[in-house]
Structure formats: structure tokens, C-alpha cells
Design a protein around this motif. Structure first.
Motif, PDB file in Angstrom:
ATOM      1  N   GLU A 198     -24.004  28.096 -17.302  1.00 41.71           N
ATOM      2  CA  GLU A 198     -25.179  27.786 -18.129  1.00 41.71           C
ATOM      3  C   GLU A 198     -24.798  26.908 -19.311  1.00 41.71           C
ATOM      4  O   GLU A 198     -25.511  25.957 -19.659  1.00 41.71           O
ATOM      5  CB  GLU A 198     -25.817  29.093 -18.630  1.00 41.71           C
ATOM      6  CG  GLU A 198     -26.545  29.889 -17.573  1.00 41.71           C
ATOM      7  CD  GLU A 198     -27.856  29.233 -17.149  1.00 41.71           C
ATOM      8  OE1 GLU A 198     -28.370  28.369 -17.891  1.00 41.71           O
ATOM      9  OE2 GLU A 198     -28.361  29.585 -16.068  1.00 41.71           O
ATOM     10  N   ARG A 234     -21.105  32.987 -14.837  1.00 39.14           N
ATOM     11  CA  ARG A 234     -22.522  32.624 -14.961  1.00 39.14           C
ATOM     12  C   ARG A 234     -22.806  32.028 -16.333  1.00 39.14           C
ATOM     13  O   ARG A 234     -23.513  31.011 -16.451  1.00 39.14           O
ATOM     14  CB  ARG A 234     -23.414  33.855 -14.748  1.00 39.14           C
ATOM     15  CG  ARG A 234     -23.538  34.315 -13.313  1.00 39.14           C
ATOM     16  CD  ARG A 234     -24.474  35.494 -13.199  1.00 39.14           C
ATOM     17  NE  ARG A 234     -25.814  35.202 -13.696  1.00 39.14           N
ATOM     18  CZ  ARG A 234     -26.789  36.101 -13.787  1.00 39.14           C
ATOM     19  NH1 ARG A 234     -26.561  37.366 -13.432  1.00 39.14           N
ATOM     20  NH2 ARG A 234     -27.981  35.761 -14.228  1.00 39.14           N
ATOM     21  N   VAL A 274     -26.740  36.917 -20.199  1.00 35.54           N
ATOM     22  CA  VAL A 274     -26.555  35.470 -20.067  1.00 35.54           C
ATOM     23  C   VAL A 274     -27.432  34.736 -21.075  1.00 35.54           C
ATOM     24  O   VAL A 274     -26.986  33.792 -21.747  1.00 35.54           O
ATOM     25  CB  VAL A 274     -26.867  34.998 -18.631  1.00 35.54           C
ATOM     26  CG1 VAL A 274     -26.846  33.476 -18.547  1.00 35.54           C
ATOM     27  CG2 VAL A 274     -25.887  35.602 -17.639  1.00 35.54           C
TER      28      VAL A 274
END
Length: 201
Positions: free
Chosen positions: A29, A25, A188
Motif C-alpha cells: 500500500e 500488505r 493496514v
């Protein structure tokens, strides 16, 4: 000419807690923001392919292999122009192997020679300053493990215990990440903001 050192983000924690998924993830990004990134990993599987023991059968030798191979992988991920890697995502930071080893010793009710344990600790500690962000996954025993994995539940819990004990006892800066979606999203975002603030466009 000196190659600029990339940002290093490491992750550690017991098996099947979503470490690799979380790093994927973060990688997505970063790539979406145009940041060149490399991800290392699969250390446990690669060690097993060489014939080294794994999980509750880990030894000082297999632990040393995983730590040193992880170091080598991170070094190999640094590449020169024209598009140098700006971020390395390390799936299994150096301390992770030590936690697995300590858990294996406890599971087998064995105690390694104190000098050998200290040697491995020193080896792992040399890598701690390299990580700009260290994520530590927290075991949620309520979450099911995929049927394809035949894990010893006691060993899995011991790894979780030794992971967070090592981080606390040695005062290693880290961010705890639970299975809660908000906790994962926060991790994240932390990684993304760190990289956006420290990388060149």
C-alpha cells in the motif's frame, strides 16, 4: 547534516499468525502511494544460522542477539538522499524477542536470574519510543498452521500470552490485530493514514 528519522511501524506476536503477511500488505500500500519503504525481518532464522537456540530453547544470549540485530537492521535501513527511506517496517519489534524468551522460560519451567531479565527488559524498552505504530497479532488457535512447520502448540500459546502481558503490564501503546479480515484491513488503513499524514510527497 542530520538525516530525518523515518516512521517506524513494528509488529510482534507468536509464530504463524500472519505478521510478515500483514507487513507485506502494508508495504504494498505504501509503495502504491509512492512512499519509499524498507522492511526488516527474518531475525529468528538468522539467529539459528549463527548456531543460537530458537523457539522454546531461547536463552538470554539469543534474545539479546535478536534485539540488538533488529536495532542494527532498522538503523541500516535509513539511507540518505537521493531517495531517503520514509518508513521502516520492523518484522519483530524489540519487545517480541522478550516475549519469546519469557515463554521459553515458562515452557522449560526455568527462571532466569532477575538481574539478567531486567537487563533484557531495559534493552527492549529503549526501543519502544521509536515506534510510531506497534501492531500486536493475536493468536487464533482455530486457524491451521502450515504442515511444513512443526511447532509446539503449548509454546506457541505461551508466546501469545507473554506478548500481550508485556504490552499491557508496561502500558506500551499498540494496536491488537486478530485473524479477522476486518481487523487486518483496519491495521493496514491505520498504517497507511499514519504514513500519508507524516511523510512528504
Amino acid at each position: 547534516m542530520t538525516t530525518p528519522q523515518p516512521i517506524r511501524i513494528g509488529i510482534m506476536g507468536t509464530h504463524s499468525t500472519g505478521k510478515t503477511t500483514l507487513l507485506k500488505r502494508i508495504e504494498m500500500e505504501l509503495r502504491a502511494h509512492g512512499i519509499p519503504v524498507a522492511r526488516t525481518g527474518r531475525l529468528g532464522k538468522r539467529a539459528a544460522l549463527t548456531g543460537l537456540p530458537k523457539m522454546q530453547h531461547h536463552t538470554a544470549t539469543s534474545t539479546e542477539w535478536i534485539i540488538t540485530q533488529g536495532i542494527a537492521d532498522e538503523i541500516a535501513a535509513i539511507r540518505p538522499d537521493p531517495e531517503p527511506i520514509q518508513v521502516i517496517l520492523a518484522d519483530r519489534a524489540a519487545w517480541d524477542a522478550l516475549a519469546y524468551f519469557h515463554a521459553a522460560e515458562e515452557w522449560r519451567q526455568e527462571t532466569q536470574d532477575p538481574l539478567e531479565r531486567e537487563r533484557l527488559r531495559l534493552l527492549a524498552s529503549t526501543q519502544a519510543p521509536k515506534y510510531n505504530l506497534l501492531l500486536a497479532k493475536v493468536l487464533d488457535e482455530a486457524l491451521p498452521v502450515e504442515n511444513k512447520h512443526d511447532y509446539d502448540p503449548r509454546y506457541r500459546t505461551l508466546v501469545d500470552h507473554h506478548t500481550h502481558t508485556l504490552l499491557t503490564e508496561h502500558e506500551i501503546p499498540h494496536q491488537r490485530v486478530t485473524g479477522d479480515p476486518d481487523s487486518q484491513a483496519h491495521a493496514v488503513e491505520l498504517a497507511l493514514q499514519l504514513c500519508l499524514n507524516q511523510t512528504t510527497p
